[in-house]
Each structure stands twice: as C-alpha cells, then as structure tokens.
Design a protein around this motif. Structure first.
Motif, short mmCIF file in Angstrom:
data_model
loop_
_atom_site.label_atom_id
_atom_site.label_comp_id
_atom_site.label_asym_id
_atom_site.label_seq_id
_atom_site.Cartn_x
_atom_site.Cartn_y
_atom_site.Cartn_z
N ALA A 1 -34.66 -45.55 14.37
CA ALA A 1 -35.62 -45.59 13.27
C ALA A 1 -36.59 -44.43 13.44
O ALA A 1 -37.34 -44.38 14.40
N LEU A 2 -36.58 -43.49 12.51
CA LEU A 2 -37.37 -42.28 12.67
C LEU A 2 -38.66 -42.29 11.87
O LEU A 2 -39.37 -41.29 11.84
N SER A 3 -38.99 -43.40 11.20
CA SER A 3 -40.26 -43.44 10.47
C SER A 3 -41.41 -43.31 11.46
O SER A 3 -41.35 -43.80 12.57
N LEU A 4 -42.47 -42.63 11.02
CA LEU A 4 -43.58 -42.36 11.93
C LEU A 4 -44.23 -43.65 12.41
O LEU A 4 -44.38 -43.88 13.59
N LEU A 5 -44.65 -44.51 11.50
CA LEU A 5 -45.32 -45.74 11.89
C LEU A 5 -45.37 -46.70 10.72
O LEU A 5 -45.08 -46.34 9.59
N LEU A 6 -45.73 -47.91 11.03
CA LEU A 6 -45.74 -48.95 10.03
C LEU A 6 -47.16 -49.41 9.71
O LEU A 6 -47.35 -50.45 9.12
N VAL A 7 -48.13 -48.64 10.14
CA VAL A 7 -49.53 -48.91 9.80
C VAL A 7 -50.15 -47.60 9.35
O VAL A 7 -49.61 -46.53 9.58
N ALA A 8 -51.28 -47.67 8.70
CA ALA A 8 -51.98 -46.47 8.26
C ALA A 8 -53.47 -46.72 8.37
O ALA A 8 -53.91 -47.87 8.45
N GLU B 1 -27.71 -34.68 18.30
CA GLU B 1 -27.52 -35.49 17.11
C GLU B 1 -28.77 -36.24 16.64
O GLU B 1 -28.90 -36.54 15.45
N VAL B 2 -29.67 -36.55 17.57
CA VAL B 2 -30.86 -37.31 17.18
C VAL B 2 -32.04 -36.40 16.90
O VAL B 2 -32.73 -36.54 15.88
N VAL B 3 -32.30 -35.46 17.79
CA VAL B 3 -33.47 -34.59 17.62
C VAL B 3 -33.46 -33.81 16.30
O VAL B 3 -34.50 -33.72 15.64
N PRO B 4 -32.32 -33.25 15.87
CA PRO B 4 -32.36 -32.53 14.59
C PRO B 4 -32.86 -33.38 13.43
O PRO B 4 -33.62 -32.90 12.58
N GLY B 5 -32.47 -34.64 13.38
CA GLY B 5 -32.95 -35.52 12.33
C GLY B 5 -34.42 -35.88 12.49
O GLY B 5 -35.12 -36.10 11.51
N LEU B 6 -34.89 -35.92 13.74
CA LEU B 6 -36.28 -36.26 14.00
C LEU B 6 -37.23 -35.15 13.55
O LEU B 6 -38.29 -35.42 12.98
N VAL B 7 -36.85 -33.90 13.80
CA VAL B 7 -37.76 -32.79 13.51
C VAL B 7 -37.50 -32.14 12.16
O VAL B 7 -38.29 -31.31 11.71
N ASP B 8 -36.42 -32.52 11.50
CA ASP B 8 -36.08 -31.89 10.22
C ASP B 8 -37.20 -32.07 9.19
O ASP B 8 -37.67 -33.18 8.95
N GLY B 9 -37.64 -30.97 8.62
CA GLY B 9 -38.67 -31.03 7.60
C GLY B 9 -40.08 -31.16 8.14
O GLY B 9 -41.04 -31.14 7.35
N LYS B 10 -40.24 -31.29 9.45
CA LYS B 10 -41.57 -31.43 10.04
C LYS B 10 -42.22 -30.05 10.21
O LYS B 10 -41.56 -29.07 10.53
N THR B 11 -43.52 -29.99 10.03
CA THR B 11 -44.27 -28.76 10.21
C THR B 11 -44.57 -28.51 11.69
O THR B 11 -44.90 -29.44 12.42
N GLU B 12 -44.42 -27.26 12.11
CA GLU B 12 -44.72 -26.86 13.49
C GLU B 12 -43.95 -27.71 14.50
O GLU B 12 -44.50 -28.10 15.55
N GLY C 1 -41.32 -33.30 22.43
CA GLY C 1 -41.63 -32.32 21.40
C GLY C 1 -42.88 -32.72 20.65
O GLY C 1 -43.59 -33.67 21.03
N SER C 2 -43.15 -32.02 19.57
CA SER C 2 -44.33 -32.32 18.76
C SER C 2 -44.10 -31.83 17.34
O SER C 2 -43.17 -31.07 17.08
N LYS D 1 -46.55 -31.48 13.34
CA LYS D 1 -47.81 -31.68 12.63
C LYS D 1 -47.59 -32.62 11.46
O LYS D 1 -46.67 -32.45 10.66
N ASP D 2 -48.46 -33.64 11.37
CA ASP D 2 -48.41 -34.60 10.27
C ASP D 2 -49.65 -34.45 9.42
O ASP D 2 -50.77 -34.30 9.94
N ALA D 3 -49.48 -34.51 8.09
CA ALA D 3 -50.61 -34.27 7.18
C ALA D 3 -51.71 -35.31 7.33
O ALA D 3 -52.89 -35.01 7.13
N THR D 4 -51.34 -36.54 7.69
CA THR D 4 -52.33 -37.62 7.82
C THR D 4 -52.87 -37.75 9.24
O THR D 4 -54.08 -37.91 9.44
N TYR D 5 -52.00 -37.66 10.22
CA TYR D 5 -52.37 -38.00 11.59
C TYR D 5 -52.58 -36.81 12.50
O TYR D 5 -52.93 -36.97 13.67
N GLY D 6 -52.37 -35.59 12.00
CA GLY D 6 -52.54 -34.40 12.83
C GLY D 6 -51.33 -34.18 13.73
O GLY D 6 -50.21 -34.56 13.40
N THR D 7 -51.55 -33.58 14.88
CA THR D 7 -50.45 -33.31 15.81
C THR D 7 -49.92 -34.60 16.41
O THR D 7 -50.68 -35.40 16.95
N ILE D 8 -48.62 -34.78 16.30
CA ILE D 8 -47.93 -35.94 16.88
C ILE D 8 -47.03 -35.44 18.00
O ILE D 8 -46.18 -34.57 17.79
#
Length: 222
Positions: A9-16, A130-141, A162-163, A165-172
């Motif tokens: 499950a590659l969603s960032l989180l289930l809370v905001a 196989e997993v990392v490409p899907g995790l970082v695809d489309g992510k900034t920085e 790795g790390s 950048k997320d628009a809401t949470y900053g560097t992840i």
C-alpha cells in the motif's frame, strides 16, 4: 521475478491535519528527540494472530507481534488502521492536533523457499526494481538508495531508504523493509514514512530511534 507476490500500500497516510491547519500548525512545535528515549515510557503489544490475518485476507500467513510506542506526556497519539485489501495494517503517529509524525504500513509478500541468504538477496532485488519505482513515481525531489542487510530484533531483513517532497507534509523520508520468514515462503514488507518537520532525520542511521524504528525493532514472528 517469477514466483514472487507482493502488494504494498503506497498511500502516504490515512490522516490529515485537522481543519485547515498546515502541517506546521498541526504539529504545534512537536519535534521528536532522536537522542532520548524519555518521550517513550511504555508500549502496547499488537498481535497479528491467525484470526486477524484471516480477516485481512491472508489466511495461513505467519502470525507476528510488534510493540507500539506510547507517549507518556500525550505529545503524540498512535493509531492502528486496519486496511485489508490495500495492506494488512498501518500504524500512524500524529500529534493531538492532527499533525503527521510517522507511519508504517505492513503488507504481505511471498516468494519461493530457498536458503535465507538467497531469500534476502531475492527480496532486495524485487524491492529495488519493482517496488521503489512505483513508490517514487511522480514524487517531487525523489531519492532512493541501494538495499542493505539489517536485523530487526531476531529477524533478518533487508532495507533501503529515500525521500521525496510532499505539498502538504513537506519532506518525507521513507524506509522500505523486507521481512522474509526464515523458513517459510510467506513474509512481509514494511513501508515507513516520516515527516522531517516532526522528526529531524539526517541519515539512515537515525531510523532505529524513530517511533516506527522502535516499533519495527520489536517485530517478531511467532
């Protein structure tokens, strides 16, 4: 990679952050002290037993236990999110105001049985290719590093970092850990995500001192 089965499950989180607050406002000054254990005074055992694994759609998978860190000063809350269909479960750490600190999601993985060293090498290759490409695809920085062996408690594992950048949470900062069972084809993958605004990570060596790192150090197959 014939014979390998994995759904992460590659969603960032289930809370905001609550209401219209920013991540910084929701954290309200919280910052985890990676050099001290005083903020963590106890833990609560979570058991993924046979009944839970059956409900999560993975009957017959090896049961496991982890100890979830708890704050004695109420500066953060820990939540267990059961997520059959997208992963087995996720542990999310947030401030009382809803600021995101860390999360770790566990998903099931299986592979052909071989000796443990070969299983670890195979696991590492699949995660990296196989997993990392899907995790970082489309992510900034987005960044990622090569895999390396590690040990969580008594469990031999592989990990990479790795790390992005997320628009809401900053560097992840993310940590991907492969946890093959020592003598069964079923195992697990842990996806850790840590907000730099809450946890001042400067290198991979900081991960064991994070909340999710302390949780994973207690991981044990039954």
């Amino acid at each position: 990679m014939a014979g390998f089965s994995l759904t992460v499950a590659l969603s960032l989180l289930l809370v905001a952050p609550v209401y219209a607050q920013s991540q910084v406002e929701a954290l309200a000054g919280f910052e985890l002290d990676l050099s001290s254990s005083e903020e963590i005074v106890s833990g609560e055992t979570f058991s993924a037993d046979a009944d839970y694994l059956k409900t999560a759609g993975k009957p017959g998978w090896p049961p496991f236990d982890v100890i979830v860190p708890m704050a004695g000063n109420s500066e953060y809350d820990s939540r267990v999110v059961e997520a059959p269909g997208t992963g087995l479960l996720k542990f999310v750490f947030v401030t009382p105001g809803g600021g995101f600190i860390e999360s770790v999601g566990l998903s099931a993985a299986s592979m052909p049985i071989a000796d443990l060293d070969k299983r670890l090498e195979y696991f590492a290759t699949v995660l990296r290719t196989e997993v990392v490409p899907g995790l970082v695809d489309g992510k900034t920085e987005a960044t990622s590093a090569n895999t390396r062996p590690t040990k969580l408690g008594d469990t031999d594992a592989v990990e990479l970092f790795g790390s992005y950048k997320d628009a809401t949470y900053g560097t992840i900062h993310w940590r991907l850990v492969g946890l093959p069972h020592p003598d069964r084809e079923e195992g697990f993958v842990a996806l850790v995500q840590v907000a730099e605004t809450a946890v001042p990570i400067t290198s991979p060596e900081d991960y064991p001192a994070t909340l999710t790192g302390r949780l994973l150090e207690t991981f044990s197959f039954r």
